[in-house]
Design a protein around this motif. Structure first.
Motif, PDB file in Angstrom:
ATOM      1  N   LYS A 136       1.059  -1.239  -0.040  1.00 41.12           N
ATOM      2  CA  LYS A 136      -0.091  -0.011   0.133  1.00 41.12           C
ATOM      3  C   LYS A 136       0.850   1.252  -0.034  1.00 41.12           C
ATOM      4  CE  LYS A 136      -0.409  -1.045   4.865  1.00 41.12           C
ATOM      5  NZ  LYS A 136      -1.480  -0.939   6.047  1.00 41.12           N
ATOM      6  N   GLY A 137       0.375   2.280  -0.429  1.00 45.45           N
ATOM      7  CA  GLY A 137       0.949   3.651  -0.576  1.00 45.45           C
ATOM      8  C   GLY A 137       1.128   4.133   0.892  1.00 45.45           C
ATOM      9  N   CYS A 138       0.319   4.009   1.918  1.00 46.81           N
ATOM     10  CA  CYS A 138       0.337   4.656   3.195  1.00 46.81           C
ATOM     11  C   CYS A 138       0.536   3.297   4.255  1.00 46.81           C
ATOM     12  CB  CYS A 138      -0.683   5.547   3.362  1.00 46.81           C
ATOM     13  SG  CYS A 138      -0.829   6.305   5.254  1.00 46.81           S
ATOM     14  N   PRO A 139       1.563   3.562   5.226  1.00 42.13           N
ATOM     15  CA  PRO A 139       1.630   2.586   6.054  1.00 42.13           C
ATOM     16  C   PRO A 139       0.377   2.584   7.166  1.00 42.13           C
ATOM     17  CG  PRO A 139       3.601   3.526   5.753  1.00 42.13           C
ATOM     18  CD  PRO A 139       2.745   4.565   5.198  1.00 42.13           C
ATOM     19  N   SER A 140       0.009   3.721   7.298  1.00 38.16           N
ATOM     20  CA  SER A 140      -1.143   3.580   8.409  1.00 38.16           C
ATOM     21  C   SER A 140      -2.653   3.682   7.727  1.00 38.16           C
ATOM     22  CB  SER A 140      -0.833   5.346   8.900  1.00 38.16           C
ATOM     23  OG  SER A 140       0.299   5.500   9.588  1.00 38.16           O
ATOM     24  N   LEU A 141      -2.767   3.126   6.592  1.00 41.83           N
ATOM     25  CA  LEU A 141      -4.065   3.073   6.011  1.00 41.83           C
ATOM     26  C   LEU A 141      -4.194   1.301   5.405  1.00 41.83           C
ATOM     27  CD1 LEU A 141      -4.620   6.220   4.156  1.00 41.83           C
ATOM     28  CD2 LEU A 141      -5.570   5.570   6.041  1.00 41.83           C
TER      29      LEU A 141
ATOM     30  N   VAL B 167      -4.773  -0.579  -0.480  1.00 36.51           N
ATOM     31  CA  VAL B 167      -4.118  -1.892  -0.858  1.00 36.51           C
ATOM     32  C   VAL B 167      -3.876  -1.904  -2.207  1.00 36.51           C
ATOM     33  CG1 VAL B 167      -3.758  -4.240  -0.845  1.00 36.51           C
ATOM     34  CG2 VAL B 167      -4.318  -2.979   1.335  1.00 36.51           C
ATOM     35  N   GLY B 168      -2.736  -1.951  -2.919  1.00 31.77           N
ATOM     36  CA  GLY B 168      -2.712  -2.013  -4.425  1.00 31.77           C
ATOM     37  C   GLY B 168      -2.459  -3.408  -4.915  1.00 31.77           C
ATOM     38  N   GLY B 169      -1.932  -4.380  -4.050  1.00 28.39           N
ATOM     39  CA  GLY B 169      -1.855  -5.748  -4.476  1.00 28.39           C
ATOM     40  C   GLY B 169      -1.042  -6.414  -3.463  1.00 28.39           C
ATOM     41  N   ASN B 170      -0.755  -7.584  -4.001  1.00 26.41           N
ATOM     42  CA  ASN B 170      -0.181  -8.524  -2.849  1.00 26.41           C
ATOM     43  C   ASN B 170       1.150  -9.132  -3.671  1.00 26.41           C
ATOM     44  OD1 ASN B 170       0.788 -11.209  -1.572  1.00 26.41           O
ATOM     45  ND2 ASN B 170      -0.840 -10.104  -0.048  1.00 26.41           N
ATOM     46  N   ILE B 171       2.319  -9.216  -2.919  1.00 26.87           N
ATOM     47  CA  ILE B 171       3.638  -9.558  -3.696  1.00 26.87           C
ATOM     48  C   ILE B 171       3.505 -11.219  -4.191  1.00 26.87           C
ATOM     49  CG2 ILE B 171       5.114  -7.890  -2.470  1.00 26.87           C
ATOM     50  CD1 ILE B 171       5.977 -10.365  -0.731  1.00 26.87           C
ATOM     51  N   ARG B 172       2.404 -11.754  -3.502  1.00 28.95           N
ATOM     52  CA  ARG B 172       2.168 -13.399  -3.779  1.00 28.95           C
ATOM     53  C   ARG B 172       1.674 -13.234  -5.170  1.00 28.95           C
ATOM     54  NH1 ARG B 172       0.463 -14.756   2.114  1.00 28.95           N
ATOM     55  NH2 ARG B 172       2.401 -15.772   2.863  1.00 28.95           N
ATOM     56  N   GLU B 173       1.002 -12.127  -5.665  1.00 27.61           N
ATOM     57  CA  GLU B 173       0.388 -11.943  -7.220  1.00 27.61           C
ATOM     58  C   GLU B 173       1.129 -11.309  -8.274  1.00 27.61           C
ATOM     59  OE1 GLU B 173      -2.774 -13.093  -8.153  1.00 27.61           O
ATOM     60  OE2 GLU B 173      -2.819 -14.403  -6.261  1.00 27.61           O
ATOM     61  N   ARG B 174       1.912 -10.151  -7.717  1.00 26.70           N
ATOM     62  CA  ARG B 174       2.492  -9.185  -8.586  1.00 26.70           C
ATOM     63  C   ARG B 174       3.873  -9.003  -8.142  1.00 26.70           C
ATOM     64  NH1 ARG B 174      -1.006  -4.291 -10.292  1.00 26.70           N
ATOM     65  NH2 ARG B 174       0.324  -4.248 -12.110  1.00 26.70           N
ATOM     66  N   SER B 175       4.773  -8.338  -8.835  1.00 31.09           N
ATOM     67  CA  SER B 175       5.983  -7.907  -8.270  1.00 31.09           C
ATOM     68  C   SER B 175       5.658  -6.599  -7.573  1.00 31.09           C
ATOM     69  CB  SER B 175       7.176  -7.770  -9.539  1.00 31.09           C
ATOM     70  OG  SER B 175       6.683  -6.623 -10.153  1.00 31.09           O
ATOM     71  N   LEU B 176       6.736  -6.266  -6.681  1.00 32.74           N
ATOM     72  CA  LEU B 176       6.630  -5.034  -5.879  1.00 32.74           C
ATOM     73  C   LEU B 176       6.482  -3.856  -6.844  1.00 32.74           C
ATOM     74  CD1 LEU B 176       6.786  -3.534  -3.057  1.00 32.74           C
ATOM     75  CD2 LEU B 176       9.208  -3.594  -3.385  1.00 32.74           C
TER      76      LEU B 176
ATOM     77  N   GLN C 248      -4.337   2.590  -6.472  1.00 32.20           N
ATOM     78  CA  GLN C 248      -4.312   2.827  -4.961  1.00 32.20           C
ATOM     79  C   GLN C 248      -3.040   3.571  -4.585  1.00 32.20           C
ATOM     80  OE1 GLN C 248      -5.161  -0.086  -6.541  1.00 32.20           O
ATOM     81  NE2 GLN C 248      -6.591  -1.130  -5.434  1.00 32.20           N
ATOM     82  N   ILE C 249      -2.192   3.093  -5.216  1.00 37.48           N
ATOM     83  CA  ILE C 249      -0.575   3.897  -4.795  1.00 37.48           C
ATOM     84  C   ILE C 249      -0.642   5.099  -5.536  1.00 37.48           C
ATOM     85  CG2 ILE C 249       1.636   3.534  -4.710  1.00 37.48           C
ATOM     86  CD1 ILE C 249       1.084   0.615  -3.768  1.00 37.48           C
ATOM     87  N   ARG C 250      -0.650   5.081  -6.969  1.00 40.71           N
ATOM     88  CA  ARG C 250      -0.791   6.181  -7.830  1.00 40.71           C
ATOM     89  C   ARG C 250      -1.779   7.459  -7.407  1.00 40.71           C
ATOM     90  NH1 ARG C 250      -2.686   3.735 -12.911  1.00 40.71           N
ATOM     91  NH2 ARG C 250      -2.719   6.032 -13.610  1.00 40.71           N
ATOM     92  N   GLU C 251      -2.750   7.168  -6.786  1.00 42.89           N
ATOM     93  CA  GLU C 251      -3.707   8.176  -6.540  1.00 42.89           C
ATOM     94  C   GLU C 251      -3.209   9.192  -5.665  1.00 42.89           C
ATOM     95  OE1 GLU C 251      -6.819  10.374  -4.442  1.00 42.89           O
ATOM     96  OE2 GLU C 251      -5.396   8.960  -3.344  1.00 42.89           O
ATOM     97  N   ILE C 252      -2.190   8.948  -4.664  1.00 38.24           N
ATOM     98  CA  ILE C 252      -1.709   9.808  -3.944  1.00 38.24           C
ATOM     99  C   ILE C 252      -0.732  10.810  -4.578  1.00 38.24           C
ATOM    100  CG2 ILE C 252      -0.371  10.497  -1.455  1.00 38.24           C
ATOM    101  CD1 ILE C 252      -1.889   7.950  -0.773  1.00 38.24           C
ATOM    102  N   ARG C 253       0.197  10.204  -5.207  1.00 41.95           N
ATOM    103  CA  ARG C 253       1.331  10.815  -5.904  1.00 41.95           C
ATOM    104  C   ARG C 253       0.826  11.594  -7.165  1.00 41.95           C
ATOM    105  NH1 ARG C 253       3.723   5.642  -6.841  1.00 41.95           N
ATOM    106  NH2 ARG C 253       3.377   5.050  -9.147  1.00 41.95           N
ATOM    107  N   GLU C 254      -0.316  11.392  -7.728  1.00 42.19           N
ATOM    108  CA  GLU C 254      -1.164  12.142  -8.782  1.00 42.19           C
ATOM    109  C   GLU C 254      -2.095  13.081  -8.505  1.00 42.19           C
ATOM    110  OE1 GLU C 254      -2.279   9.437 -11.593  1.00 42.19           O
ATOM    111  OE2 GLU C 254      -0.238   8.402 -11.993  1.00 42.19           O
ATOM    112  N   ARG C 255      -2.106  13.251  -7.175  1.00 44.63           N
ATOM    113  CA  ARG C 255      -3.429  14.305  -6.633  1.00 44.63           C
ATOM    114  C   ARG C 255      -3.069  15.576  -7.061  1.00 44.63           C
ATOM    115  NH1 ARG C 255      -4.046  13.282  -0.445  1.00 44.63           N
ATOM    116  NH2 ARG C 255      -4.759  11.197  -1.302  1.00 44.63           N
ATOM    117  N   THR C 256      -3.996  16.354  -7.181  1.00 42.95           N
ATOM    118  CA  THR C 256      -4.026  17.705  -7.530  1.00 42.95           C
ATOM    119  C   THR C 256      -4.933  18.672  -6.523  1.00 42.95           C
ATOM    120  OG1 THR C 256      -5.613  18.190  -9.255  1.00 42.95           O
ATOM    121  CG2 THR C 256      -3.444  17.422  -9.689  1.00 42.95           C
TER     122      THR C 256
END
Length: 449
Positions: free
Chosen positions: A299-304, A310-319, A328-336
């Motif tokens: 996930k992008g935020c450790p506290s949420l 949650v953007g995914g699981n390393i058992r399913e996709r690479s980090l 879910q992770i891009r949303e924060i860094r692309e916020r305006t």
């Protein structure tokens, strides 16, 4: 951008925890950074098992997750973190030391060329564990101490935890580790910061991280411990004295992402983390930092937590795939600024601040983009003869990172006027606009104040 729109629509409702996909075997994909900034910091919930029962705990730690990463999977993840460009891995919990392989993982992190640090409550951090951590290469360890003894033990819900936390500090220091302390500012601890500084400084800490308690997990069940936004004025008066005394004691004050913003203490408060801006530069979650849950969820935020984070699981996709592609992770860094709402959308600092810490606004109001826990905002309200407080309107579900729902009440700061007039306005996330209450009050607006 289709995925981003979907996540933003989800954020307009309360997050609901969903189960992760069934794990499957996959090969680690090569890293191809492109234009995506690498994560510099990874905060890894190594296990959800915990030996304390803190009433502010976001993930509601206690028992381990049913499907936590195996040692082999954890070692593979260390390799992926290094390949992605991570510079520091922070092991947290629960309590990381409750897994028998935590020393092995510390050593692997260091051998991969990354810094290994740990955040801990320290209740069972023995001398032997401290010595093993240092031998494995731990760079620094920070012990949570949430006020003076009675307050700390009340928050941690385990008698004797305050004394054990200080014992952990000493075990670590005597073993040769660099040590720090982190403290949550709540209704009980806010009056004890100056006294606590003297005690932790005497233990030889290099840094003291300060943060406010946020409304998720167990804390959402105990809104009485959360400071109110209008209390920021008093809290920051205290922090001014703390900063001056910390400089004399050579203790570095390190504000967490949720403490600020843009008041007269902004420069001194963030003196060690200005990043060439001289002030708060926006949330790092999903931009320079990521969170890892103990079952491999990224996930992008450790506290949420939950599906909106949650953007995914390393058992399913690479980090790297998750980091670079997950909405879910891009949303924060692309916020305006267009993603902000309420007071924060009108603020002078909106384009830089972007409503501050997502882990404050989302659990509080159901979605990010409006954050009443802001020093500048509290000062502006005070200048207008107003104050803000939050009020619980819907309880949180009994799940990890579960969030309730609050509304922001804006009202006169004068008690007599407040009694006669009532609220001036209410920012209610259940409706899409600022609503005026019944009675003689009038809604706040940028034009009228």
């Amino acid at each position: 951008m289709k995925g981003i729109v979907g996540i933003k629509e989800m954020r307009r409702r309360l997050p609901v925890v969903a189960s992760l996909p069934t794990p499957r075997t996959r090969a680690i994909l090569p890293v191809a950074p492109g234009d995506v900034p690498p994560p510099r910091l990874a905060v890894w919930e190594f296990t959800l098992a915990c030996d304390q029962r803190c009433i502010h705990c976001g993930p509601r730690a206690g028992a381990r997750r049913p499907d936590e990463l195996t040692t082999e999977e954890a070692l593979a993840l260390v390799g992926e973190l290094a390949a992605a460009g991570v510079g520091e891995v922070v092991l947290i919990g629960g309590e990381a030391y409750l897994r028998d392989d935590f020393i092995l993982i510390i050593r692997a992190i260091r051998e991969a060329g990354m810094a290994a640090t740990m955040g801990t409550g320290g209740y069972n951090l023995t001398r032997e564990r401290a010595e093993a951590m240092v031998e494995a290469g731990i760079n620094s360890a920070s012990v949570s101490i949430d006020g003076l003894e009675a307050t700390h033990d009340r928050v941690r819900a385990v008698p004797g935890s305050w004394r054990r936390a200080f014992a952990a500090l000493r075990h670590l220091r005597e073993a040769g580790a660099r040590i720090g302390v982190n403290t949550q500012i709540n209704v009980w601890s806010r009056h004890e910061l100056e006294a606590l500084l003297e005690l932790v400084a005497a233990e030889g800490i290099h840094s003291w991280q300060l943060q406010v308690t946020i409304a998720h997990g167990n804390a959402a069940d105990h809104p009485e411990i959360m400071i109110q936004p209008h209390m920021y004025l008093e809290v920051f008066e205290t922090l001014g004295r703390v900063l001056a005394r910390a400089a004399e004691l050579r203790v570095r004050i390190w504000p967490a992402n949720n403490l600020g913003y843009f008041g007269p203490l902004e420069g001194p408060l963030r003196a060690h983390q200005k990043r060439d801006t001289g002030h708060y530069a926006g949330c790092e979650a999903g931009a320079g930092a990521l969170g890892i849950e103990s079952d491999g969820a990224i996930k992008g935020c450790p506290s949420l937590g939950g599906p909106t984070n949650v953007g995914g699981n390393i058992r399913e996709r690479s980090l790297w795939e998750i980091w670079s592609e997950a909405a879910q992770i891009r949303e924060i860094r692309e916020r305006t600024r267009d993603d902000l709402w309420g007071y924060c959308q009108t603020c002078y600092y909106a384009d830089v601040c972007l409503a501050g810490c997502t882990a404050v606004s989302e659990p509080l109001l159901g979605r990010p983009g409006n954050n009443p826990y802001c020093h500048h905002r509290a000062l502006e309200m005070d200048r207008l003869g107003l104050r803000e407080r939050v009020e619980l309107v819907q309880a949180a579900p009994p799940v990890g990172f579960g969030t309730g729902l609050f509304r922001v009440i804006r009202e006169p700061k004068d008690p007599e006027v407040r009694r006669q007039q009532g609220p001036v306005a209410i920012e209610d996330p259940r409706v899409s606009r600022l609503v005026a209450p019944r009675g003689p009050g009038r809604p706040w607006s940028p034009a009228t104040g």
